[in-house]
Design an enzyme around this catalytic site. Structure first.
Site, PDB file in Angstrom:
ATOM      1  N   LYS A 288       0.834  -1.193   0.000  1.00 32.20           N
ATOM      2  CA  LYS A 288       0.000   0.000   0.000  1.00 32.20           C
ATOM      3  C   LYS A 288       0.881   1.260   0.000  1.00 32.20           C
ATOM      4  O   LYS A 288       2.096   1.181   0.215  1.00 32.20           O
ATOM      5  CB  LYS A 288      -0.936  -0.042   1.218  1.00 32.20           C
TER       6      LYS A 288
ATOM      7  N   TYR B  86     -11.856  -2.888  -3.659  1.00 30.44           N
ATOM      8  CA  TYR B  86     -12.415  -3.053  -2.314  1.00 30.44           C
ATOM      9  C   TYR B  86     -13.953  -2.995  -2.331  1.00 30.44           C
ATOM     10  O   TYR B  86     -14.571  -2.596  -1.340  1.00 30.44           O
ATOM     11  CB  TYR B  86     -11.864  -1.973  -1.379  1.00 30.44           C
TER      12      TYR B  86
ATOM     13  N   ASN C 282      -1.906  -0.013   7.375  1.00 35.70           N
ATOM     14  CA  ASN C 282      -1.383  -1.368   7.635  1.00 35.70           C
ATOM     15  C   ASN C 282      -0.557  -1.928   6.483  1.00 35.70           C
ATOM     16  O   ASN C 282      -0.349  -3.129   6.368  1.00 35.70           O
ATOM     17  CB  ASN C 282      -2.501  -2.315   8.074  1.00 35.70           C
TER      18      ASN C 282
ATOM     19  N   HIS D 187      -1.746  -5.398   1.400  1.00 34.08           N
ATOM     20  CA  HIS D 187      -2.981  -6.139   1.127  1.00 34.08           C
ATOM     21  C   HIS D 187      -2.623  -7.559   0.709  1.00 34.08           C
ATOM     22  O   HIS D 187      -1.639  -7.778  -0.001  1.00 34.08           O
ATOM     23  CB  HIS D 187      -3.773  -5.491  -0.009  1.00 34.08           C
TER      24      HIS D 187
ATOM     25  N   GLU E 117      -8.808 -10.771  -8.150  1.00 31.74           N
ATOM     26  CA  GLU E 117      -7.940  -9.594  -7.985  1.00 31.74           C
ATOM     27  C   GLU E 117      -6.794  -9.601  -8.999  1.00 31.74           C
ATOM     28  O   GLU E 117      -6.441  -8.554  -9.559  1.00 31.74           O
ATOM     29  CB  GLU E 117      -7.412  -9.542  -6.555  1.00 31.74           C
TER      30      GLU E 117
END
Ligand code: RTP
Ligand code: MG
Length: 218
Positions: A76, A116, A179, A182, A193
């Protein structure tokens, strides 16, 4: 059948790189969006070099050829900004998983909303999309036995506060809102994905020379 030249394999196996990409890609419109992005300044020449380097006995296709799974892993924007790309790639390489696609990119909010989509009703969704669009990400597909489940174990819990030391989130971050990584949560979502972030021809089916040392029955 197509393959990678030495140069492309060096890119594919690079450890410690902080911002690179290679033969990954999106659907053409996403690719054009990527090229037009003000965030990334990668030259088309380098992208062309990586693509043109494909020559030889390796095939390119979207689905794993054996029982081995593929999982979609994405560093990310906070992971990229904090210089953790190399450390994260290193963990997956050291585990024995095989990198089959990688690309640094700035996908834009529409693509992230699609990625998402299952969280669209959640209160944190707008903030999540904004955070994910705040800078470049590194999108990857990794292949190996139980890659999806093991990948999630390597990531740790969604909230780094609950993640054990030794996991990526346990070692490198503190809050759920930042965080750093992913990982697909199921084989079906992984395939979805990978299809969302890469074109079939950008996923590389290749045999690492170490494969017989990573897999074997006794
Ligand atoms: P990911 O999809 O990014 O791998 O994360 P995950 O499966 O562990 O967790 P998920 O429920 O899918 O949530 C996706 C991401 O949304 C952000 N989030 N923020 N309360 C909050 O502020 C909150 N909850 C989730 C995190 O970035 C999470 O990874
Ligand atoms: Mg998730």
């Amino acid at each position: 059948m197509r393959s990678f030249s030495f140069g492309a394999r060096v890119l594919a196996g690079a450890t410690g790189i902080s911002a690179t990409f290679m033969a990954g890609g999106l659907a053409k419109d996403k690719y054009n969006q990527y090229q037009a992005s003000p965030i990334i300044s990668t030259t088309p020449t380098l992208a062309a070099v990586a693509r043109d380097a494909v020559k030889g006995p390796f095939s390119l296709k979207a689905e794993a050829s054996s029982a081995k799974e593929r999982t979609f892993i994405m560093i990310k924007p906070d992971g990229v900004q904090r210089g953790l790309v190399g450390d994260i790639i290193k963990r997956f390489e050291q585990k024995g998983f095989k990198l089959v696609a990688i690309r640094m990119m700035a996908p834009g909010e529409a693509h992230l909303r699609e990625h998402y989509a299952d969280l669209a009703a959640r209160s944190f969704f707008p903030g999540l999309v904004k955070y994910m669009a705040s800078g470049p990400v590194v999108a990857m597909a990794w292949e190996g036995e139980n890659a999806v489940k093991t990948g999630r174990v390597m990531l740790g819990e969604t909230n780094p506060r609950d993640s054990k030391p030794g996991t990526i989130r346990g070692d490198y971050c503190i809050t759920v809102g930042r965080n750093i990584i992913h990982g697909s949560d199921a084989v079906e979502s992984a395939n979805h994905e990978i299809g969302l972030w890469f074109r079939d021809e950008d996923v590389c089916d290749w045999k690492p020379c170490q494969e017989d040392m990573v897999y074997g029955d006794n």
